[in-house]
Motif scaffolding. Structure first.
Motif, PDB file in Angstrom:
ATOM      1  N   ARG A  78      -7.478 -52.895 -49.970  1.00  0.00           N
ATOM      2  CA  ARG A  78      -5.747 -53.371 -49.770  1.00  0.00           C
ATOM      3  C   ARG A  78      -6.452 -55.072 -49.740  1.00  0.00           C
ATOM      4  NH1 ARG A  78      -2.026 -49.682 -50.666  1.00  0.00           N
ATOM      5  NH2 ARG A  78      -2.547 -47.921 -49.846  1.00  0.00           N
ATOM      6  N   ASN A  79      -5.627 -55.849 -50.239  1.00  0.00           N
ATOM      7  CA  ASN A  79      -6.009 -57.487 -50.209  1.00  0.00           C
ATOM      8  C   ASN A  79      -5.058 -57.884 -49.113  1.00  0.00           C
ATOM      9  OD1 ASN A  79      -6.495 -59.826 -52.275  1.00  0.00           O
ATOM     10  ND2 ASN A  79      -4.031 -60.448 -51.546  1.00  0.00           N
ATOM     11  N   ARG A  80      -5.113 -57.317 -47.885  1.00  0.00           N
ATOM     12  CA  ARG A  80      -4.825 -58.222 -46.440  1.00  0.00           C
ATOM     13  C   ARG A  80      -6.619 -58.311 -45.773  1.00  0.00           C
ATOM     14  NH1 ARG A  80      -0.161 -58.609 -42.842  1.00  0.00           N
ATOM     15  NH2 ARG A  80      -0.799 -59.084 -40.946  1.00  0.00           N
ATOM     16  N   ASP A  90       1.169 -60.217 -51.233  1.00  0.00           N
ATOM     17  CA  ASP A  90       0.219 -59.315 -51.698  1.00  0.00           C
ATOM     18  C   ASP A  90      -0.614 -58.747 -50.628  1.00  0.00           C
ATOM     19  OD1 ASP A  90      -0.863 -61.707 -51.143  1.00  0.00           O
ATOM     20  OD2 ASP A  90      -1.723 -61.281 -53.074  1.00  0.00           O
ATOM     21  N   ASP A  91      -0.469 -58.527 -50.105  1.00  0.00           N
ATOM     22  CA  ASP A  91      -1.149 -58.005 -48.164  1.00  0.00           C
ATOM     23  C   ASP A  91      -1.675 -56.212 -48.689  1.00  0.00           C
ATOM     24  OD1 ASP A  91      -1.576 -60.201 -46.982  1.00  0.00           O
ATOM     25  OD2 ASP A  91      -0.168 -59.076 -45.225  1.00  0.00           O
ATOM     26  N   ASP A  92       0.105 -55.696 -49.311  1.00  0.00           N
ATOM     27  CA  ASP A  92      -0.759 -53.623 -49.351  1.00  0.00           C
ATOM     28  C   ASP A  92      -1.227 -53.945 -51.171  1.00  0.00           C
ATOM     29  OD1 ASP A  92      -0.212 -51.996 -48.630  1.00  0.00           O
ATOM     30  OD2 ASP A  92       1.218 -51.230 -50.028  1.00  0.00           O
ATOM     31  N   ARG A  93      -1.978 -55.185 -51.922  1.00  0.00           N
ATOM     32  CA  ARG A  93      -1.686 -55.145 -53.143  1.00  0.00           C
ATOM     33  C   ARG A  93      -3.574 -54.179 -53.360  1.00  0.00           C
ATOM     34  NH1 ARG A  93      -5.571 -57.311 -55.909  1.00  0.00           N
ATOM     35  NH2 ARG A  93      -5.962 -59.226 -54.624  1.00  0.00           N
ATOM     36  N   PRO A  94      -4.028 -52.885 -54.028  1.00  0.00           N
ATOM     37  CA  PRO A  94      -4.778 -52.690 -54.041  1.00  0.00           C
ATOM     38  C   PRO A  94      -6.157 -53.888 -54.647  1.00  0.00           C
ATOM     39  CG  PRO A  94      -3.657 -51.463 -55.115  1.00  0.00           C
ATOM     40  CD  PRO A  94      -2.949 -52.293 -54.863  1.00  0.00           C
ATOM     41  N   ASP A  96      -9.317 -53.826 -56.903  1.00  0.00           N
ATOM     42  CA  ASP A  96     -10.217 -54.138 -57.990  1.00  0.00           C
ATOM     43  C   ASP A  96     -12.018 -54.215 -57.141  1.00  0.00           C
ATOM     44  OD1 ASP A  96     -11.388 -53.270 -59.942  1.00  0.00           O
ATOM     45  OD2 ASP A  96     -10.854 -55.058 -61.221  1.00  0.00           O
ATOM     46  N   GLU A 100     -13.594 -57.531 -56.952  1.00  0.00           N
ATOM     47  CA  GLU A 100     -12.904 -57.783 -55.632  1.00  0.00           C
ATOM     48  C   GLU A 100     -13.919 -57.097 -54.459  1.00  0.00           C
ATOM     49  OE1 GLU A 100      -9.212 -59.353 -55.070  1.00  0.00           O
ATOM     50  OE2 GLU A 100      -8.992 -57.621 -56.867  1.00  0.00           O
TER      51      GLU A 100
END
Length: 188
Positions: A78-80, A90-94, A96, A100
């Motif tokens: 996740r982005n965090r 957007d901390d919880d955004r999966p 890629d 990333e």
């Protein structure tokens, strides 16, 4: 002379109180060599904070000796990037995996268990798990006590940063990165 390495396992939600206690104790014992009292106390409150999502995702590991957790750490898809600076939308955004890096997060070792290979073992578990999910690189935001470990594991310093904790204290650190397939700088 052989060194005993306590077994590693995935953390469970039942471990959360023990992990939180370890994180706080680790900061209070290890940070004063690198930070002043105000920074250390703020880090103990805001940086030594377990993100339960790591445990729920199955990407957080612990080493346990004599029934006590002596090391912990993990990685995230996740982005965090780190604890301590509050929450972002957007901390919880999966992430890629094709574009990333996976995030190494929340590495702490009890002071009397440092320099025994536990941090390296957790980093290796993170590297292998992230690689299995298709990631080709890792990144992390390190506090100063962790920088030597990460350098020895093949991370390079990308930039020096300052995390401002919710109570307004600036805690210097470093953003670090490494390719997943790159060999360690120092063999275990």
């Amino acid at each position: 002379m052989t060194t005993y390495t306590p077994p590693q396992r995935a953390a469970t939600l039942a471990d959360a109180p023990a992990i939180a206690a370890l994180m706080r104790a680790s900061v209070l014992e290890l940070f004063p060599r690198f930070y002043d009292e105000r920074q250390t106390l703020s880090a103990a409150e805001h940086i030594a904070s377990l993100d339960l999502r790591l445990v729920e995702d199955g990407t957080y590991y612990v080493h346990e000796a004599d029934g006590e957790i002596v090391a912990c750490g993990g990685w995230s898809r996740r982005n965090r990037t780190h604890a301590g600076a509050g929450d972002a939308a957007d901390d919880d955004r999966p992430l890629d995996p094709a574009t990333e890096p996976a995030r190494v997060r929340a590495m702490f070792v009890r002071a009397d268990w440092t320099r025994r290979g536990l941090g390296r073992a957790i980093l290796e578990s993170c590297r292998l798990a992230a690689k299995a999910e298709g990631f080709s690189s890792l990144t992390l935001t390190a506090t100063l006590p962790g920088v030597p470990l990460y350098l020895s594991f093949g991370f390079t310093e990308v930039e020096r940063v300052t995390v401002t904790t919710p109570d307004g204290v600036d805690v210097p650190g470093a953003v670090m990165a490494r390719d997943i397939d790159e060999p360690d700088s120092i063999e275990a």
